[in-house]
Design an enzyme around this catalytic site. Sequence first.
Site, PDB file in Angstrom:
ATOM      1  N   GLY A  63     -12.459  -4.282   2.742  1.00  0.00           N
ATOM      2  CA  GLY A  63     -13.576  -5.113   2.316  1.00  0.00           C
ATOM      3  C   GLY A  63     -14.804  -4.232   2.122  1.00  0.00           C
ATOM      4  CD  GLU A  93      -2.714  -1.288   2.511  1.00  0.00           C
ATOM      5  OE1 GLU A  93      -3.914  -1.560   2.462  1.00  0.00           O
ATOM      6  OE2 GLU A  93      -2.085  -1.157   3.598  1.00  0.00           O
ATOM      7  CG  MET A 118      -8.211  -5.201   9.859  1.00  0.00           C
ATOM      8  SD  MET A 118      -7.297  -6.747   9.628  1.00  0.00           S
ATOM      9  CE  MET A 118      -6.798  -7.114  11.299  1.00  0.00           C
ATOM     10  CD  GLU A 119      -4.793  -1.498   8.902  1.00  0.00           C
ATOM     11  OE1 GLU A 119      -5.567  -1.119   7.992  1.00  0.00           O
ATOM     12  OE2 GLU A 119      -4.412  -2.685   9.021  1.00  0.00           O
ATOM     13  CG  ASP A 160     -11.827  -8.406   1.049  1.00  0.00           C
ATOM     14  OD1 ASP A 160     -10.788  -7.742   1.213  1.00  0.00           O
ATOM     15  OD2 ASP A 160     -12.715  -8.494   1.925  1.00  0.00           O
TER      16      ASP A 160
HETATM   17  N1  SAH Z   1      -1.435 -11.694   6.936  1.00  0.00           N
HETATM   18  C1  SAH Z   1      -2.195 -10.890   5.986  1.00  0.00           C
HETATM   19  C2  SAH Z   1      -3.145 -10.021   6.741  1.00  0.00           C
HETATM   20  C3  SAH Z   1      -3.940  -9.061   5.893  1.00  0.00           C
HETATM   21  S1  SAH Z   1      -5.158  -8.308   6.889  1.00  0.00           S
HETATM   22  C4  SAH Z   1      -1.200 -10.083   5.159  1.00  0.00           C
HETATM   23  O1  SAH Z   1      -0.189  -9.651   5.729  1.00  0.00           O
HETATM   24  O2  SAH Z   1      -1.419  -9.898   3.953  1.00  0.00           O
HETATM   25  C5  SAH Z   1      -6.016  -7.342   5.712  1.00  0.00           C
HETATM   26  C6  SAH Z   1      -5.500  -5.959   5.481  1.00  0.00           C
HETATM   27  O3  SAH Z   1      -6.263  -5.361   4.439  1.00  0.00           O
HETATM   28  C7  SAH Z   1      -5.660  -5.039   6.681  1.00  0.00           C
HETATM   29  O4  SAH Z   1      -4.605  -4.102   6.709  1.00  0.00           O
HETATM   30  C8  SAH Z   1      -7.028  -4.350   6.460  1.00  0.00           C
HETATM   31  O5  SAH Z   1      -6.981  -2.974   6.733  1.00  0.00           O
HETATM   32  C9  SAH Z   1      -7.354  -4.578   4.978  1.00  0.00           C
HETATM   33  N2  SAH Z   1      -8.560  -5.370   4.685  1.00  0.00           N
HETATM   34  C10 SAH Z   1      -8.913  -5.739   3.423  1.00  0.00           C
HETATM   35  N3  SAH Z   1     -10.041  -6.482   3.442  1.00  0.00           N
HETATM   36  C11 SAH Z   1     -10.433  -6.586   4.734  1.00  0.00           C
HETATM   37  C12 SAH Z   1     -11.521  -7.250   5.383  1.00  0.00           C
HETATM   38  N4  SAH Z   1     -12.401  -7.971   4.699  1.00  0.00           N
HETATM   39  N5  SAH Z   1     -11.631  -7.157   6.729  1.00  0.00           N
HETATM   40  C13 SAH Z   1     -10.724  -6.435   7.432  1.00  0.00           C
HETATM   41  N6  SAH Z   1      -9.662  -5.812   6.866  1.00  0.00           N
HETATM   42  C14 SAH Z   1      -9.501  -5.871   5.531  1.00  0.00           C
END
Ligand code: SAH
Length: 228
Positions: free
Chosen positions: A77, A11, A172-173, A196
């Site tokens: 998402g 990102e 998540m942030e 997604d």
């Molecule tokens: N171990 C994985 C974790 C990804 S978590 C990795 O390192 O690729 C997903 C990340 O994308 C988070 O930073 C969040 O902000 C975002 N994200 C995308 N789709 C999401 C969803 N359905 N739920 C929560 N966060 C999502």
Amino acid sequence: MIGIIGAMKIEVEALQSAMEDVRAEQVGNLTFFAGKLEGKDAVVVKCGIGKVNAALCAQTLILCYHPDILINTGVAGTLTDKLSVGDVAVSQGAVQHDLDTTALGDPAGLVPEANRVVLPTDEELAQKALGCVRAEGLNACLGVIASGDVFVSSPEKKAEIVRTFGAVACEMEGAAIAHAAFLSGVRVLNLRAISDSANGDSPVDFPAFCRKAAAHSTRITRALVRTL
Ligand code: SAH
């Protein structure tokens, strides 16, 4: 000074590569890339995934670089049929969907210290960002973006977040960054391209579409910075 925060390398790396007069500065565990982006003073940093990493990073950035504006860029998402993979959610407020003291009579998502459920994000920046998304030929939706320390991947969880907060995207942030920005009076915006559908397909869709979505959020972030 414009501060730009993304959770994952995918990102922020294109933004960091696009910077000029850039220097990497280490503060604690964080590496800040400071210089010019689109001719503007900017600092771009990867905070790591989750609200705690995001809050620590946002506060460090605020204290070390005194930004006028914070932009959270990245992927999310979708929680609405108005947003599909590649489309862009522009924040009109941020909530922490996993902050829950309802058993004590508080409203869902009440944020301690901020003492509100919906953390404000900057309306003027949002309008500018919407204009950028349209000018880039992408589809945008303005709305509340919900953050929590969970990768949302079930129709039940998705429905609960929509029902409780009316949010259009989940990640998540963002709300952790908005929280830090609110406490310090810094203007903030969250720009998230959809990776997604936050449902049972997400474990497959997220890895498949994350790169495409991150490229879209990067494009819009650069376009927005050009207008500032
Ligand atoms: N171990 C994985 C974790 C990804 S978590 C990795 O390192 O690729 C997903 C990340 O994308 C988070 O930073 C969040 O902000 C975002 N994200 C995308 N789709 C999401 C969803 N359905 N739920 C929560 N966060 C999502």
